[in-house]
Design an enzyme around this catalytic site. Sequence first.
Site, PDB file in Angstrom:
ATOM      1  CE  LYS A 143      22.150  19.082  15.960  1.00 28.00           C
ATOM      2  NZ  LYS A 143      23.272  19.898  16.348  1.00 28.00           N
ATOM      3  CE  LYS A 223      17.765  27.559  12.124  1.00 29.53           C
ATOM      4  NZ  LYS A 223      18.500  27.816  13.342  1.00 29.53           N
ATOM      5  CE  LYS A 226      26.899  23.790   7.946  1.00 26.86           C
ATOM      6  NZ  LYS A 226      28.311  23.985   8.093  1.00 26.86           N
TER       7      LYS A 226
HETATM    8  P1  AMP Z   1      23.529  26.879  13.486  1.00 25.05           P
HETATM    9  O1  AMP Z   1      24.806  26.760  12.730  1.00 25.05           O
HETATM   10  O2  AMP Z   1      22.291  26.660  12.658  1.00 25.05           O
HETATM   11  O3  AMP Z   1      23.536  26.073  14.762  1.00 25.05           O
HETATM   12  O4  AMP Z   1      23.410  28.412  13.952  1.00 25.05           O
HETATM   13  C1  AMP Z   1      24.379  29.058  14.734  1.00 25.05           C
HETATM   14  C2  AMP Z   1      23.784  30.334  15.258  1.00 25.05           C
HETATM   15  O5  AMP Z   1      23.284  31.166  14.190  1.00 25.05           O
HETATM   16  C3  AMP Z   1      22.610  30.098  16.210  1.00 25.05           C
HETATM   17  O6  AMP Z   1      22.856  30.830  17.380  1.00 25.05           O
HETATM   18  C4  AMP Z   1      21.370  30.615  15.516  1.00 25.05           C
HETATM   19  O7  AMP Z   1      20.542  31.316  16.396  1.00 25.05           O
HETATM   20  C5  AMP Z   1      21.913  31.555  14.433  1.00 25.05           C
HETATM   21  N1  AMP Z   1      21.168  31.315  13.187  1.00 25.05           N
HETATM   22  C6  AMP Z   1      21.210  30.224  12.387  1.00 25.05           C
HETATM   23  N2  AMP Z   1      20.381  30.349  11.320  1.00 25.05           N
HETATM   24  C7  AMP Z   1      19.787  31.562  11.440  1.00 25.05           C
HETATM   25  C8  AMP Z   1      18.841  32.285  10.654  1.00 25.05           C
HETATM   26  N3  AMP Z   1      18.357  31.787   9.520  1.00 25.05           N
HETATM   27  N4  AMP Z   1      18.448  33.517  11.073  1.00 25.05           N
HETATM   28  C9  AMP Z   1      18.950  34.043  12.207  1.00 25.05           C
HETATM   29  N5  AMP Z   1      19.851  33.417  13.004  1.00 25.05           N
HETATM   30  C10 AMP Z   1      20.273  32.191  12.629  1.00 25.05           C
END
Ligand code: AMP
Length: 370
Positions: A143, A223, A226
């Site tokens: 980041k 993955k 957003k």
């Molecule tokens: P983030 O908002 O990207 O930090 O994600 C929050 C949580 O959602 C984290 O614990 C990730 O492991 C899970 N997560 C985010 N994107 C994915 C995805 N595409 N597939 C599975 N888990 C996800």
Amino acid sequence: MLQKLLLNTTLKSICNIKCIRKFSDHSTISLPKRIFSGIQPTGTIHLGNYLGAIRQWVRLQEEENGIILSIVDLHSMTLRHDPKVLSENILKMTATLLAVGLDPKKVIIFQQSSVPQHTELFWYLSCISTMARLAHLPQYKEKSAQLKDIPLGLFVYPVLQAADILAYRATHVPVGEDQLQHLQLSQELTKMFNNRFKTKFPIPHAVITENAKIKSLRNPEKKMSKSDPDTKGCIYITDSEEEITKKIKKAITDFISEVEYKPETRPGVSNLVLMHSAVTGKPIETIINDAKGLSTAEYKHIVASEVNDHLSPIREKYYEYLDNPQHLLDVLETGRSIVTPIAEETLREVRKALGIGFNVNNKQMLSVNI
Ligand code: AMP
Ligand code: TRP
């Protein structure tokens, strides 16, 4: 009554959850289990967040009582934020958690900043953290690499996370794999604190479920996220049926028509199969069998319909909850009132251990006998 019930329950074993004990200290394993996790109020969640992280809490609440779940608003300030958006997002996240099926009678949901002990404990833990250690954390590196001026909050973020966990003497912390390094730091800080100040706080264990990793519909190598530059790559739980159907129809597959699950060679169609399996609970083999003879274009209609069947009731409930912000605030307030005494008790012990724990009312020092 509920408060007593939730606080006093010794949690049952979490049998179908894989515990990563890579960084664990087994000496504390006999302690009563306390499960704590945090989620940032990021606004609307997508299918990846839901299937990869949030849904595990819904399952866990059926097996475990008194899981503590914090909406970690303080963690959502490390990059420039809009106050109006943040307050909306706190309520949206509360509505989301309820809409996906978390039951506030079983899970304690509260807003991190409503319990000031987190930031107090964060300071004490900062005093035993080193800059070299924090600078090593991959998420910080990633980041900060994109920033010219790095906010201090971004750097110390994982120390606040350790404080969240320690404040409730959490023994088990269900998180996504991306949080493992932060959990390792929490373990190190707890051990360091125990060694230096002769306390016996439990060492927290990361709990990782083997969840589906959902990929972007437009770039199945990445993955679902957003921040995907192509908005059609990401399905939000608030998307309408039409939007979901359109996004799935436009999902990138390949030139082979057959429906198969081969994530390495055919990531696009495999991602659809995975989503299909995750929302229906059907094994992948069954899905592949049922889809025999269908082209990927025909199969997309089935996936869209199954995803819609799963998300429609969640979306409806989400808007119902958002229409009643007072209820959401009540849920957060109930959570706050249940967790505050736990954090207060921890902080009393921490202050005493640090040599600053005076009891003014008794005109007596708690930490020193004179
Ligand atoms: P983030 O908002 O990207 O930090 O994600 C929050 C949580 O959602 C984290 O614990 C990730 O492991 C899970 N997560 C985010 N994107 C994915 C995805 N595409 N597939 C599975 N888990 C996800
Ligand atoms: N850092 C976590 C994330 O971004 C959120 C979080 C904050 C958390 N404090 C926590 C998770 C304590 C588990 C325990 O997903």
